[in-house]
Design a protein around this motif. Structure first.
Motif, PDB file in Angstrom:
ATOM      1  N   UNK A 287       0.853  -1.197   0.000  1.00 23.68           N
ATOM      2  CA  UNK A 287       0.000   0.000   0.000  1.00 23.68           C
ATOM      3  C   UNK A 287       0.885   1.242   0.000  1.00 23.68           C
ATOM      4  N   UNK A 288       0.534   2.252  -0.793  1.00 30.02           N
ATOM      5  CA  UNK A 288       1.416   3.429  -0.850  1.00 30.02           C
ATOM      6  C   UNK A 288       1.477   4.188   0.473  1.00 30.02           C
ATOM      7  N   UNK A 289       2.564   4.893   0.663  1.00 29.80           N
ATOM      8  CA  UNK A 289       2.734   5.686   1.888  1.00 29.80           C
ATOM      9  C   UNK A 289       1.607   6.706   2.011  1.00 29.80           C
ATOM     10  N   UNK A 290       1.373   7.460   0.952  1.00 27.07           N
ATOM     11  CA  UNK A 290       0.287   8.451   0.955  1.00 27.07           C
ATOM     12  C   UNK A 290      -0.692   8.067  -0.151  1.00 27.07           C
TER      13      UNK A 290
END
Lengths: 608, 608
Positions: free
Chosen positions: B240-243
């Motif tokens: 999952x992406x950081x932001x």
């Protein structure tokens, strides 16, 4: 903040010393490129299973000669080094066998495995390639950033990029891989391909991911428990049911496909595929929701399930029978058949599930058993058969899904039945009363040809069993009558058996299983290529529906075939999870131009 | 199988002895019902924060007198016993403070917490009630079975049951809880209610879960990193992406709602709600996609977000301005405004995000700054502000999400700014060049009234800052000009400031924030009841928009209010995750008739 106590690693156990010595000797022999010296470190009876680390194949070699042969062909290019006991693990000693989790490196990647030592040397060795150096997956510390910080003229958002990526296939670019079949197999592989940055598309004839499950009969639940069923990267949450209902699995697959950003085309049918041996690429013609799209991938993966084409027997009178006829895969569930007379032909999983559901709504249902069936009760199977590896108990004792999968993979197929037989003997003891009642009812029950039970039947032929979730009691109690024999014809009003008995019917369900996996592939790539690739699935055990010779691995699954660029993927959720990684890494290596010399490419002994 | 080394627990550390002695003394004092003796075990400066374990409230008491008062009122009914160091944990010692994870039991449940001891005694104590005895959540070993084994006449499938459950609300039964607002707050709470078996429905005006995010401006991404954002039960996967981009979060919320089996009504608006003090229930009139449905829950939860109603200033000339006017919440994104002149009024998060996205497509954009703004760079905030608790680094050092949340919750609000100030001093040092350029451009920047930075501003007023993901550089570089002052009117062609300057505009965006949380509630329950309950959010810090007196906790959030059966839930993803458990347990206890005497019910000092 608090901290946990450091493990006491300062004392070196005898088991650790033994394993370290073996790894060090093995490393030294490999460094010296001395295959015979390395082979001498193995026991006389030995099994080395390699998943693409040394062989770029999924293969098991046996005996010191097998080991030496594998090494002679692979050790130079593999250049395996740095064998260690895996970080944080301690070797275990039991019954004269020392077991150790290991890690190593090759010229191109990082690997791990499981080693079992006896006094004689390595009894079993599993080696797996887990990632390619410099091509590691973007996760954990390397996860994508998501937002692009800074200001950029004409920024493209995530959503815009995703839409362009899925719809641009076959228009502005070709995928590297086309996966035909978007059930759990295609989806798990799609997730791996996404993670490895391989351009891909997964095709499925159903509209939405998960419809493969939703469209089945309504009482269907998974027959395998949750701990065995996790997909890669995103395990089921702790409140997920042990045996998930089909619509809930359908929802999970749909959301998983979206969350994992798999390029998925629903309502899409691959009509045909041809291989261009000059260009080394496929031409795949797809009907995408009515629109014809032509794709030119380098690789084509069939992920159509262990179940191939529905097997519908051809019988005299099928044209005169006035009722309904359905293959089990077409059966919509029981709701329309209350008070109807239904004959279900077959006595395996689907037959039992369908009979049970029909009985529940008050249909008058009869099962026709044509040959004996192996039945185990779900709770017993879960406890005795899987509990050590896949259960809350296993998790509590430190057996994570990764460890369970690896232990499972480390057991050589050649001797797997020997481990299975005692488990099924235990199940027979535990449920003795049930089996007595079942057999007293006249039902023909077996335990597999060598008594090795359900899992071996699954690996060998993919059929011939029922995991009982309740319907077997209906048979044992006589609530669902069972008739024996072959069906000779259908009449206007029913089903006629070779005993002469006629069973009146409003509905006939053919729970007669599925054809070979490459039957479906043959429809797309042509019979000639299907024959060239040969039979898919099975071990060559010389048991029913799994003719010899011994193959050593499951035929054509997850590994190179006789046709360049043609692959098979699938199986249950466990296999889809585990083997998708090794298939995806094989594709990634090829996409990156990493040499992948295949050792021991399987021969073809059977065409279907 | 292998095993890991057992931790060396045979030697008892001095820290462990100290904690065990304290817990034992505390237990003994409680057993003797001696509040003063128990209070004497605390330091003279001490903070005990309790989340519903002793107080059935979320409350912090200070000093030995505070402790003694809390105990005098609660120890008899709470009957807390069995205080221990949490299993598998070792107390930690640093800078004269011994920190220990603890567990305990009460008459009705099991609790845990975090204790910090100095030479004087307990400096901070956090106690939380985690589950009710006999009413544990069905998960892990207690997960649902899914399939119902055995044969049952007229079986209802999972899918049929789910549809009947969602659509039967207001027809064949009433929910126990109605949650108004189906963003991350309502969804996280819905998941907890499902897990605790509380009949509920979550209402949202948008069609699908996640549309709250999807409908916002297109460049929006989460400003908090992934480790801080997990929802209960189902953490984001490791890729999952950081932001996360807004549409991806939208997808996650939609699938989460389905997977967690939350009873969710989209396209549903709560029109009004009245309390019947005789029946002790609400009458809630809902417009469900055009159909009026009346529900009678015992509890009503507002989960409408920290942002309440959009604040749109009333200005002379708004009726004559010939261009477009939008509140930031209505702004569709930049695509239609290439080459247009846009004036954005405001200088906080939304203003920066919108200005940046408009600049990227080539709009001619001007920002109007009316008061100073606190800006921190996202990377710096993530590293310095959150990194010890929420990061890969934290996870690698054993700080799980649960531990991070608990550590966070254990820091007393009264002194939290003291921990925050040095972090922001470090950020100022690290990004000195950036702040110099920003201030040189004329932008008015602050660090909060006491220099405690962003998180305190969030807790106190929920506004006044921007987490820079790039747009601040556009301001610092002069690419986005900033004008200072108040807007006095709109003309036919632009925006007029109190300096007399007129800014020509095709579009005016009011990035002017949101009103009080109970403004929205007031529309539904009426102004009188909204005033009775009083202001929601804020700590009483006597800083801008957060008037005193000191409240000790966030006003009205996740805890009983002055109106029986009326609750507020929300905040960022972290708060939605963490506090949803304690709100759900309060509701569960009431549903089960467990006595819930509230200690220290908050007084109302402000109505809005």
């Amino acid at each position: 903040m608090t901290q946990t106590v450091e493990p006491a690693t300062n004392t070196t156990s005898a088991a650790r010393q033994r394993v370290e010595k073996w790894l060090s000797d093995f490393s030294a022999a490999l460094a010296a490129r001395d295959a015979d010296r390395a082979a001498d470190l193995f026991a006389t009876t030995t099994y080395w299973r390699d998943l693409i680390a040394f062989t770029w194949n999924i293969t098991t070699v046996e005996g010191r000669e097998g080991v030496a042969d594998l090494l002679r062909h692979t050790m130079e290019t593999t250049d395996a080094t740095d064998f260690r006991i895996a970080e944080g693990e301690e070797p275990d000693e039991a019954d004269g066998v020392t077991t150790a989790w290991i890690t190593f490196e090759t010229a191109v990647g990082r690997g791990s495995g499981l080693l079992r030592l006896t006094d004689e040397g390595a009894w079993t060795l599993l080696t797996t390639l887990d990632e390619l150096k410099g091509l590691e997956e973007p996760k954990g510390e390397n996860r994508p950033k998501g937002v692009q910080h800074g200001a950029t003229k004409d920024r493209v958002t995530w959503k815009e990029r995703r839409i362009a990526e899925v719809d641009g296939l076959g228009r502005d670019r070709d995928p590297y891989v086309v996966v035909i079949g978007g059930g759990q197999g295609g989806i798990a592989l799609g997730a791996r391909l996404r993670q490895l940055g391989i351009d891909h598309v997964v095709l499925d004839r159903h509209e939405r991911p998960g419809d493969q499950w939703r469209s089945r009969y309504k009482s269907l639940c998974l027959h395998d428990p949750v701990w065995y069923d996790h997909l890669p990267y995103l395990p089921f949450p702790p409140n997920w049911p042990v045996f998930a209902p089909k619509d809930k699995i359908g929802d999970w697959l749909e959301m998983y496909t979206r969350i994992m950003e798999i390029n998925y085309w629903g309502s899409s049918i691959a009509k045909n595929a041809t291989w261009d041996d000059q260009k080394k690429e496929w031409t795949v013609t797809v009907d995408r929701a009515g629109e014809e799209v032509v794709l030119h991938p380098k690789h084509l993966v069939f992920a159509l399930g262990v179940s191939g084409k529905p097997n519908i027997p051809t019988l005299p009178g099928q044209d005169v029978f006035r009722g309904e006829q359905q293959h089990s895969s077409q059966h919509p569930g029981p709701d329309d058949y209350k008070d109807k007379r239904v004959v279900v032909i077959g006595s395996n999983n689907s037959a039992f599930d369908i009979c049970g559901a029909l009985w529940e709504v008050g249909a008058d249902v009869t099962m026709v058993q044509r040959s004996s069936t192996h039945i185990v009760r779900s709770d017993t199977l879960m406890d005795v058969g899987l509990g050590d590896l896949y259960s809350e108990r296993a998790l509590a004792s430190g057996v994570t899904t990764f460890k369970a999968d690896t232990i499972f993979a480390s057991l050589p197929y050649r001797i797997m039945h020997e481990f299975q037989i005692p488990l099924y003997e235990e199940m027979a003891r535990r449920d003795a009363d049930f089996y007595q009642r079942l057999e007293a009812s006249g039902f023909l029950h077996d335990w597999g040809e060598d008594g090795s039970g359900l899992f071996m039947k699954y690996l060998r032929r993919g059929s011939g069993y029922y995991i009982d979730v309740g319907a077997a009691d209906l048979v044992a109690n006589g609530d669902i009558p069972v008739k024996h024999g072959q069906v000779v014809e259908l009449t206007e009003t029913g089903v006629k058996l070779d005993s002469g008995e006629e069973l009146p019917a409003d509905l006939v369900v053919y729970a007669t299983g599925y054809g070979s996996m490459n039957g479906l592939a043959g429809d797309i790539v042509g019979e000639e290529m299907a024959d060239k690739v040969g039979k898919v699935w099975g071990l060559g055990s010389a048991t029913t529906k799994d003719p010899g010779p011994w193959e050593g691995e499951q035929r054509n699954m997850w590994k190179p075939t006789q046709q360049e660029g043609l692959w098979f993927h699938g199986g249950n959720l466990h296999q889809s999870r585990y083997y998708s990684l090794y298939l995806a890494l094989q594709l990634k290596a090829r996409a990156e131009g990493i040499p992948t010399p295949v050792y021991g490419l399987q021969e073809v002994h059977h065409t279907a």
